[in-house]
Motif scaffolding. Structure first.
Motif, PDB file in Angstrom:
ATOM      1  N   PHE A 203       7.481 -38.093 -42.938  1.00 55.27           N
ATOM      2  CA  PHE A 203       6.191 -37.608 -42.447  1.00 55.27           C
ATOM      3  C   PHE A 203       6.247 -36.171 -41.918  1.00 55.27           C
ATOM      4  O   PHE A 203       5.261 -35.677 -41.376  1.00 55.27           O
ATOM      5  CB  PHE A 203       5.651 -38.543 -41.357  1.00 55.27           C
ATOM      6  N   GLU A 204       7.397 -35.528 -42.087  1.00 52.68           N
ATOM      7  CA  GLU A 204       7.573 -34.155 -41.618  1.00 52.68           C
ATOM      8  C   GLU A 204       7.099 -34.030 -40.165  1.00 52.68           C
ATOM      9  O   GLU A 204       6.208 -33.232 -39.824  1.00 52.68           O
ATOM     10  CB  GLU A 204       6.838 -33.169 -42.536  1.00 52.68           C
ATOM     11  N   LEU A 205       7.719 -34.850 -39.324  1.00 49.79           N
ATOM     12  CA  LEU A 205       7.307 -34.914 -37.926  1.00 49.79           C
ATOM     13  C   LEU A 205       7.810 -33.715 -37.124  1.00 49.79           C
ATOM     14  O   LEU A 205       8.942 -33.253 -37.311  1.00 49.79           O
ATOM     15  CB  LEU A 205       7.835 -36.204 -37.290  1.00 49.79           C
ATOM     16  N   LYS A 206       6.942 -33.243 -36.250  1.00 49.57           N
ATOM     17  CA  LYS A 206       7.303 -32.199 -35.303  1.00 49.57           C
ATOM     18  C   LYS A 206       7.163 -32.761 -33.887  1.00 49.57           C
ATOM     19  O   LYS A 206       6.208 -33.474 -33.587  1.00 49.57           O
ATOM     20  CB  LYS A 206       6.394 -30.983 -35.475  1.00 49.57           C
ATOM     21  N   LYS A 207       8.122 -32.404 -33.050  1.00 46.91           N
ATOM     22  CA  LYS A 207       8.081 -32.896 -31.683  1.00 46.91           C
ATOM     23  C   LYS A 207       7.010 -32.167 -30.891  1.00 46.91           C
ATOM     24  O   LYS A 207       6.946 -30.931 -30.892  1.00 46.91           O
ATOM     25  CB  LYS A 207       9.445 -32.721 -31.015  1.00 46.91           C
ATOM     26  N   ALA A 208       6.150 -32.942 -30.228  1.00 53.79           N
ATOM     27  CA  ALA A 208       5.091 -32.353 -29.409  1.00 53.79           C
ATOM     28  C   ALA A 208       5.616 -32.110 -27.994  1.00 53.79           C
ATOM     29  O   ALA A 208       6.643 -32.652 -27.587  1.00 53.79           O
ATOM     30  CB  ALA A 208       3.889 -33.296 -29.369  1.00 53.79           C
ATOM     31  N   THR A 209       4.893 -31.295 -27.255  1.00 54.48           N
ATOM     32  CA  THR A 209       5.295 -31.039 -25.866  1.00 54.48           C
ATOM     33  C   THR A 209       5.066 -32.263 -24.995  1.00 54.48           C
ATOM     34  O   THR A 209       5.665 -32.388 -23.931  1.00 54.48           O
ATOM     35  CB  THR A 209       4.510 -29.849 -25.287  1.00 54.48           C
TER      36      THR A 209
END
Length: 276
Positions: free
Chosen positions: A113-119
């Motif tokens: 899912f091409e995840l990016k870590k959120a703040t």
């Protein structure tokens, strides 16, 4: 009877439709459908009406009942017609919560899912709610959002990809997110469906994945217990409708308050319980 009686607040019409006229908006879970077919054959009744939009015949719930009745060659189906765009009828989302997941699964989801870590988890959820991301993954105190460009019904394919990678999940409500995260679950967070999307899915056959929508129908009718012979070809439409009308008229009714348990499920809305 007073003007503010619950009877005056009923906003559904119970009737029959040809089973071919009812349009599901959501896919089914095969195991649940198989179990329901056996149950309907054993009981000899359609217990609850399927809730449908009166203008389009799109089913708002009861996808498994529709399939089960088709499987036993029913010709018609008992429905409760409602005005779906009445503001009192609400559509909410089910979220998927996965217990005992592995870090390998989380790593796989990050890639797929091409995840990016959120703040924060709030940022991840807001990215989905504001349509900047199609899905989010919440785990522990961390939130991830997908950077994939999947808009509209395309996001359904991401939910299906998620389902392929897990053995089972629990459907949970938004207010349960913190509780499930504290108990070690991984949560798939998705966009809240719109009523227009539900109708479009039913009319086009581009269905939502299973366990996507959760409808709140004020004074939802349950437990009417329509005999299967009324759904078969034994009676013509007029005869079947007259018998159904007598069944409705003769069945004792009472209202169950919000958050009552019926058939193993808690309902947010009031229920009109027939034969209770």
């Amino acid at each position: 009877m007073s003007s503010n009686s619950w009877m005056d607040q009923l906003s559904f019409t119970i009737t029959f439709l040809k089973i071919s006229e009812v349009k599901p908006h959501e896919e089914i879970i095969e195991k649940n459908a198989s179990e329901l077919i056996k149950s309907i054959k054993k009981d000899g009744v359609q217990i609850d009406p399927v809730i449908v939009d009166k203008n389009t015949n799109v089913a708002l719930d009861g996808m498994h009942r529709i399939l089960a009745l088709r499987a036993i060659d029913a010709k018609r189906i008992m429905v409760a017609k409602v005005d779906y765009f009445d503001e009192k009828i609400k559509v909410h989302r089910w979220l998927r919560a996965v217990r005992n997941f592995s870090m390998a699964l989380l790593d796989e989801l990050k890639v797929v899912f091409e995840l990016k870590k959120a703040t924060s988890q709030l940022e991840a959820m807001q990215a989905v709610d504001n349509e900047k991301s199609p899905i989010a993954i919440l785990v522990g105190n961390v939130g991830y959002f997908s950077s994939l460009n999947a808009t509209g019904f395309e996001r359904f394919n991401l939910i299906r990809e998620f389902d392929k990678r897990i053995k089972e999940y629990s459907g949970i409500m938004e207010k349960e997110i913190e509780q499930y995260l504290n108990n070690g679950f991984l949560i798939l967070y998705v966009k809240k469906p719109e009523k227009e999307e539900v109708i479009k899915a039913g009319l086009t056959g581009t269905l939502f994945p299973p366990k996507s929508t959760r409808h709140v129908i004020p004074f939802r009718p349950v437990n009417l217990r329509c005999p299967l012979e009324l759904l078969s070809g034994k009676f013509n439409d007029q005869e079947a409708y007259e018998i159904l009308s007598r069944l409705i008229e003769s069945s004792p009714k009472k209202v169950l308050p919000p958050y009552s348990i019926y058939a193993g499920r808690i309902y947010e809305e009031e229920l009109v319980l027939y034969n209770g």
